[in-house]
Design a protein around this motif. Structure first.
Motif: not given
Ligand code: GLY
Length: 374
Positions: A47, A246, A259, A302, A328
């Protein structure tokens, strides 16, 4: 191997920087422990959430710069690599985003009737519905296209080569060592994502204190199970966001759902109950998804920093730079990061002051309470 710049990490950030530096005709080598783009970039949703007013304030100028750069960034990478990265510009439908702020011109409220016209299969689960003019890409294809484009422009990508240590001489960096080779370069940039902290320096042990923040995800396909160019029209066209989940449609028919945000160390396992919960939350807003087949489940790591903001720019070791900790937003922030860090390295004037993102903010930091070694 000799280069002007050695980049550690071939995720979306390292590859975008390699691409940007090749445009300036610097000799670039990217040193990657595994395969290019197979960690957080492979797991990401993609996204390009530049309208999100809950983005931390320091990130807003970077998000705005990325929004400006993305169309040309994608156009050039696609033209050079011959690969389409599935840039989708239908926009995002957002439910229950607190009190709507709508300070962005690119955002507006939607009535339930307007929603049904845009997306007949979405349930108007609340009155607070917004449309954000955002985009998405397929991050897996984007990183493969970036690797191909960077190599086509002359970057060398050495994969399967974990960076073991920095080489230094007379108080400045002179390269990076792997088990098999020494990559000599007067400039080294750590783009190691969740692994960045493992490349400590003799002078400063914490220039890139990142930790893994796990995200579990799944991809659905319609019961017919078709993907590819002949897939039937997707159940949803827009990205959909609720406070719980999402939903990101891809043009090949997959629908990516995410997520979780978990402090779980370097653990990339998924668990069935969590995946089911995400699937159910997606079906609450798009009921048709309850009947869709799970095509794939995965988890990615992440790169979180102590304040979950990126770590960008020079370190106290001359020649050693950092571009990591995008948490993120790595896919969205890649073009802005590459542009600003390349300018910093080349001593060009910057449109934004990056000092807010300097690793010096962690000089007195005492370590992650939850971090554990691999
Ligand atoms: N940018 C989406 C996430 O971190 O889940």
């Amino acid at each position: 191997v000799k280069a002007d710049v050695a980049i550690v990490g071939a995720g979306v950030i390292g590859l975008s920087l390699a691409w940007e530096l090749r445009r300036r005709e610097l000799a670039v080598v990217v040193v990657e422990k595994g395969e290019p783009g197979r960690e957080a970039s492979h797991a990401a949703g993609g996204m390009l959430a530049w309208c999100d007013d809950q983005l931390p304030a320091p990130l807003v100028p970077l998000a705005e710069l990325s929004a400006k750069l993305y169309p040309e960034f994608v156009r050039e990478i696609e033209a050079t690599s011959g690969v389409s990265v599935d840039l989708r510009t239908h926009g995002t439908i957002v439910f229950d985003h607190g009190e709507p702020q709508l300070r962005q011109v690119a955002c507006r409220r939607l009535t339930a009737k307007e929603l049904v016209e845009l997306e007949p299969d979405i349930q108007p689960v609340s009155q607070n519905i917004q449309y954000w003019q955002e985009a998405s890409v397929d991050p897996r294809i984007l990183t493969q296209a970036l690797a191909k484009a960077a190599k086509h422009r002359g970057a060398h990508v050495a994969h399967g080569e974990p960076a073991l240590a920095l080489e230094t001489q007379a108080g400045r960096v002179t390269g990076v060592k792997t088990e098999r080779a020494l990559f000599s370069a007067p400039i080294v940039v750590n783009c190691g994502g969740a692994w960045a902290a493992q490349l400590s320096t003799p002078l400063d042990p914490t220039p890139s204190p990142t930790r893994p923040v796990k995200g579990q995800m799944l991809a659905l396909v319609s019961r017919e199970g078709r993907t590819g160019a002949d897939a039937r029209a997707s159940i949803v066209r827009h990205v959909v966001r609720t406070p719980e989940v999402y939903i990101i449609p891809r043009s090949d028919g997959r629908i990516v759902i995410g997520a979780t945000v978990e402090e779980a160390g370097f653990d990339k396992r998924t668990d069935a109950a969590t995946i089911q919960r995400l699937h159910r939350s997606a079906a609450d807003v798009v009921p048709e998804l309850a009947h869709a087949r799970i095509h794939e489940t995965w988890a990615g790591l992440r790169p979180g920093s102590p304040d979950n903001l990126p770590i960008l720019g020079a370190t106290s070791l001359p020649g050693y730079f950092v571009a990591t900790g995008h948490y993120r937003d790595g896919i969205m922030l890649a073009p802005a990061t590459a542009c600003l860090v390349a300018k910093t390295i080349c001593g060009e004037p910057l449109e934004y002051d990056l000092s807010r993102f300097s690793c010096s903010r962690f000089a007195t930091w005492g370590g992650f309470p939850v971090c554990r070694a691999i």
